[in-house]
Design an enzyme around this catalytic site. Structure first.
Site, PDB file in Angstrom:
ATOM      1  N   HIS A 140     -11.012  22.866 -15.939  1.00 18.86           N
ATOM      2  CA  HIS A 140     -12.362  22.444 -16.474  1.00 18.86           C
ATOM      3  C   HIS A 140     -13.173  21.858 -15.401  1.00 18.86           C
ATOM      4  O   HIS A 140     -12.530  21.606 -14.142  1.00 18.86           O
ATOM      5  CB  HIS A 140     -11.875  21.304 -17.471  1.00 18.86           C
ATOM      6  CG  HIS A 140     -12.883  20.574 -18.175  1.00 18.86           C
ATOM      7  ND1 HIS A 140     -14.121  19.540 -17.431  1.00 18.86           N
ATOM      8  CD2 HIS A 140     -13.113  20.670 -19.549  1.00 18.86           C
ATOM      9  CE1 HIS A 140     -14.486  19.143 -18.749  1.00 18.86           C
ATOM     10  NE2 HIS A 140     -14.309  19.918 -19.711  1.00 18.86           N
ATOM     11  N   ASP A 217      -3.656  17.715 -15.383  1.00 19.37           N
ATOM     12  CA  ASP A 217      -4.622  17.558 -16.272  1.00 19.37           C
ATOM     13  C   ASP A 217      -4.135  17.820 -17.667  1.00 19.37           C
ATOM     14  O   ASP A 217      -4.118  19.169 -18.108  1.00 19.37           O
ATOM     15  CB  ASP A 217      -5.892  18.393 -16.089  1.00 19.37           C
ATOM     16  CG  ASP A 217      -6.988  18.206 -17.154  1.00 19.37           C
ATOM     17  OD1 ASP A 217      -6.918  17.758 -18.255  1.00 19.37           O
ATOM     18  OD2 ASP A 217      -8.155  18.844 -16.841  1.00 19.37           O
ATOM     19  N   GLN A 220      -5.808  18.847 -22.788  1.00 17.60           N
ATOM     20  CA  GLN A 220      -5.523  19.681 -24.077  1.00 17.60           C
ATOM     21  C   GLN A 220      -3.865  19.675 -24.279  1.00 17.60           C
ATOM     22  O   GLN A 220      -3.814  20.464 -25.135  1.00 17.60           O
ATOM     23  CB  GLN A 220      -5.925  20.914 -23.644  1.00 17.60           C
ATOM     24  CG  GLN A 220      -7.286  21.057 -23.310  1.00 17.60           C
ATOM     25  CD  GLN A 220      -8.493  20.670 -24.615  1.00 17.60           C
ATOM     26  OE1 GLN A 220      -7.696  20.674 -25.875  1.00 17.60           O
ATOM     27  NE2 GLN A 220      -9.590  20.292 -24.473  1.00 17.60           N
ATOM     28  N   LYS A 243      -9.162  13.398 -27.673  1.00 18.54           N
ATOM     29  CA  LYS A 243      -8.673  14.434 -28.072  1.00 18.54           C
ATOM     30  C   LYS A 243      -7.238  14.455 -28.844  1.00 18.54           C
ATOM     31  O   LYS A 243      -6.813  15.405 -29.389  1.00 18.54           O
ATOM     32  CB  LYS A 243      -8.619  15.539 -26.760  1.00 18.54           C
ATOM     33  CG  LYS A 243      -9.882  15.655 -26.429  1.00 18.54           C
ATOM     34  CD  LYS A 243      -9.552  16.572 -25.048  1.00 18.54           C
ATOM     35  CE  LYS A 243     -10.982  16.671 -24.258  1.00 18.54           C
ATOM     36  NZ  LYS A 243     -12.001  17.629 -24.594  1.00 18.54           N
ATOM     37  N   CYS A 383     -17.239  24.115 -20.281  1.00 17.90           N
ATOM     38  CA  CYS A 383     -16.940  23.462 -18.891  1.00 17.90           C
ATOM     39  C   CYS A 383     -16.197  24.125 -18.164  1.00 17.90           C
ATOM     40  O   CYS A 383     -15.485  23.761 -17.016  1.00 17.90           O
ATOM     41  CB  CYS A 383     -16.731  22.153 -19.127  1.00 17.90           C
ATOM     42  SG  CYS A 383     -17.961  20.963 -19.889  1.00 17.90           S
TER      43      CYS A 383
HETATM   44  N1  PMP Z   1      -9.759  18.668 -18.755  1.00 16.21           N
HETATM   45  C1  PMP Z   1      -9.707  19.465 -19.817  1.00 16.21           C
HETATM   46  C2  PMP Z   1      -8.695  20.661 -19.880  1.00 16.21           C
HETATM   47  C3  PMP Z   1     -10.502  19.273 -20.948  1.00 16.21           C
HETATM   48  O1  PMP Z   1     -10.449  20.068 -22.042  1.00 16.21           O
HETATM   49  C4  PMP Z   1     -11.610  18.255 -21.089  1.00 16.21           C
HETATM   50  C5  PMP Z   1     -12.300  17.977 -22.064  1.00 16.21           C
HETATM   51  N2  PMP Z   1     -13.065  19.151 -22.701  1.00 16.21           N
HETATM   52  C6  PMP Z   1     -11.481  17.379 -19.857  1.00 16.21           C
HETATM   53  C7  PMP Z   1     -10.563  17.746 -18.877  1.00 16.21           C
HETATM   54  C8  PMP Z   1     -12.202  16.392 -19.703  1.00 16.21           C
HETATM   55  O2  PMP Z   1     -12.116  15.121 -20.631  1.00 16.21           O
HETATM   56  P1  PMP Z   1     -13.132  14.080 -21.010  1.00 16.21           P
HETATM   57  O3  PMP Z   1     -14.345  14.655 -21.267  1.00 16.21           O
HETATM   58  O4  PMP Z   1     -12.461  13.559 -22.287  1.00 16.21           O
HETATM   59  O5  PMP Z   1     -12.860  13.184 -19.720  1.00 16.21           O
END
Ligand code: PMP
Length: 593
Positions: A140, A217, A220, A243, A383
């Site tokens: 991401h 990270d 997910q 999430k 993203c």
């Molecule tokens: N890493 C991953 C794999 C994600 O899916 C996301 C959110 N789509 C993020 C990081 C960022 O998370 P947040 O916007 O809640 O900080």
């Protein structure tokens, strides 16, 4: 029209055996029980954010209506209660992750802030010019950009593990990247765009053989599986509350004590200090060293409630249910003509990214058409632009599942997609005309202002978004196809998520009349191009430049329904038209700059 449904209740058919009582569970998520565009909502955008159960909503309401006070400082009752609840939630997170100590749990705004904290603090202490940080091609943006910023600041180098055709992590390639210069490995546990579950434990073991710490990270992963940071033996683990059925604006960074101890503070402020004088400030102990200022107390309380909710349902039962949903949805979507799933690695979480190739339907159109049928999916690059580039697609549509989704919803998704494919195939576009007889459109009125008035009159009669959307689509349908020769790089409008071309010229025989043709692979964007043509093509350049086009789109009620990315795309198209107009009147710098 959006509204809450009270009766009749939607029957939940359950052809998939599950240990979860779905009907009862769905009743505890009030947002699921509503109509969208007159249809019962099917919410399949869980990877972006999940809906919230009453357990969380009630905890937030209870906190604010009874216990609200600042923490760690007050001697009064409310302050004590708020502090107690805040620290109790830390203990919940500790147990949830099986961390060794509560001090290893740092509350942050979300995964993004957790990663930025490590990049900034660990980076400042341990990363120097020539050092290397290893990430993967499926990260991401929030696990790419903080490291790029660190590399820019220090002169370190970012190394990227490639991914395979199915979206799998290429372990051998990863091992080749590890060397004495590697200072940190930061890898996504579960990919949000592909669903790939990475071999986190093996990734950590391989890095540790070289003495390299690893950040995972887990944004997910946490909603879908039980996480044990001690079994994984990772050095940092990051996730977001929203999430995993918790509130927005709260997340967690887990870090091993010895690393967190060795790292400098991330931000300075109240609560993170032991003593402050102008000569020297000393820092508080863990975890407070990393929690400067008044934290998101309600968010922490809500997150604790969310994690307890998930644990009460049973993480194995949730994982089992979602695995069945994934199998079922994969099978059903593979049966939709022309649909191709991007990301088929094993093992995979309940996330399906897909494109429709035949007939080609842009992800934006898929998402918009599904929304009109009450089905919420995500479209775009998620993203993860490097992932899109790896698979050669500008964007995908993504259905992501949660513990409350049902097989019936998947049936409806597949049926809706089949209808959309059939509808688009039935009005397949003719191929473009020969270049010589390209009909450049003439404006629909004698000035942009007059054309705008005509369009505004048309849109005034259309109240709901679906009617306006339909009107824009119909305009797009009438757009003459752009000859292939005009689809050049020079005519490509950058800044749009879909592919957009715009070819312009000064009308032969005139001094200052601009005319142009445009096209896009997304029906909605074709419609917007058609609106721009009606407004501007065949108008005097000076009048085009004088016209307030943003105000016009606002007036006809289109801009509110465009995502930020879409609005940026529209702005890029408008800017391109203005640039051509400016070139004609010789004011290029004024208009573009
Ligand atoms: N890493 C991953 C794999 C994600 O899916 C996301 C959110 N789509 C993020 C990081 C960022 O998370 P947040 O916007 O809640 O900080």
């Amino acid at each position: 029209m959006n509204g809450m449904i009270t009766t009749p209740k939607r029957p939940t058919r359950q052809p998939l055996p599950t240990a979860l009582d779905l009907e009862k569970i769905r009743d505890t998520f009030p947002a699921l029980n509503q109509l969208v565009h007159g249809r019962p909502l099917i919410y399949l955008d869980n990877a972006a954010t999940s809906q919230k159960p009453y357990a969380v909503l009630d905890a937030l309401s209870r906190y604010y209506s009874r216990d609200n006070a600042n923490i760690h400082r007050a001697v009064h009752q409310l302050g004590e209660r708020a502090t107690r609840d805040y620290e109790a939630a830390r203990a919940v997170v500790q147990r949830f992750l099986n961390a060794a100590r509560p001090e290893e749990i740092i509350f942050v705004r979300g995964t993004t802030e957790a990663i930025n904290l490590v990049a900034s603090s660990f980076g400042r202490k341990f990363v120097h010019a020539g050092d290397e940080i290893v990430i993967s091609h499926m990260e991401h943006h929030s696990n790419i950009v903080p490291w790029q910023l660190l590399c820019e600041a220090t002169g370190a180098v970012l190394r990227v593990v490639p991914i395979g055709e199915r979206g799998e992590f290429l372990f051998d390639e990863y091992e080749k990247l590890l060397n004495p210069r590697t200072k940190l490995v930061s890898i996504v546990h579960v990919s949000n765009s592909l669903g790939t579950i990475n071999p986190a434990k093996q990734i950590v073991e391989a890095a540790h053989r070289h003495g390299i710490p690893v950040l995972l990270d887990g944004a997910q992963a946490v909603p879908h599986m039980a996480i044990d940071v001690r079994t994984l033996d990772c050095d940092f683990y990051a996730f977001s509350g929203h999430k995993v059925y918790g509130p927005t604006g709260i997340g967690v960074l887990y870090g091993k004590t010895e690393l967190l101890e060795a790292m400098p503070p991330y931000q300075g402020g109240g609560d993170m200090i032991a003593s402050v004088s102008f000569a020297k400030t000393t820092y508080n102990v863990l975890p407070y060293k990393f929690e400067a200022g008044t934290p998101n107390i309600a968010g922490v309380v809500g997150l604790g409630a969310a994690l307890e909710y998930v644990q009460a349902l049973g993480q194995d039962a949730i994982a089992d249910h979602e695995a069945r949903l994934l199998r079922y949805a994969t099978e059903k979507l593979q049966g939709v003509p022309g649909l191709r799933i991007i990301g088929t690695a094993e093992p995979k979480a309940a996330v399906i990214s897909f494109v429709v190739d035949d007939p080609p339907i842009s992800a934006l159109d898929l998402g918009t058409k599904l929304d009109l049928k009450g089905i919420a999916v995500r479209t775009g690059h998620h993203c993860c632009q490097p992932v899109m580039e790896r698979f050669g697609v500008p964007a995908t549509a993504r259905a992501s599942f949660a513990l409350y989704n049902t097989a019936e919803e998947i049936d409806r998704l597949a049926a809706a997609l089949e209808d959309i494919v059939a509808e688009v195939a039935a009005r397949a576009k003719p191929t473009g005309p020969a270049l010589v007889d390209v009909p450049f459109p003439t404006a629909s009125a004698e000035s942009p202002v007059a054309a705008a008035a005509e369009l505004a009159e048309l849109f005034e009669f259309l109240n709901a978004w679906d009617e306006r959307y339909q009107a824009v689509l119909e305009m797009g349908d009438k757009l003459p196809p752009l000859p292939a020769a005009f689809k050049s790089d020079a005519n490509r409008v950058h800044g749009c998520q879909s592919t957009v071309h715009l070819a312009a010229r000064k009308r032969p025989g005139t001094a200052d009349v601009l005319e142009f043709l445009g096209d896009s692979d997304a029906d909605l964007v074709r419609g917007l191009v058609a609106v721009l043509e009606r407004l501007f093509s065949g108008q005097r350049a000076s009048e085009i430049l004088a016209f307030d086009v943003e105000g016009f789109f606002h007036r006809i009620g289109l801009d509110q329904h465009l995502t930020l990315g879409r609005r940026n795309g529209l702005a890029a198209m408008v800017q391109r038209v203005r640039r051509h107009a400016a070139a004609i009147v010789g004011q290029e710098t004024a208009a573009v700059g």
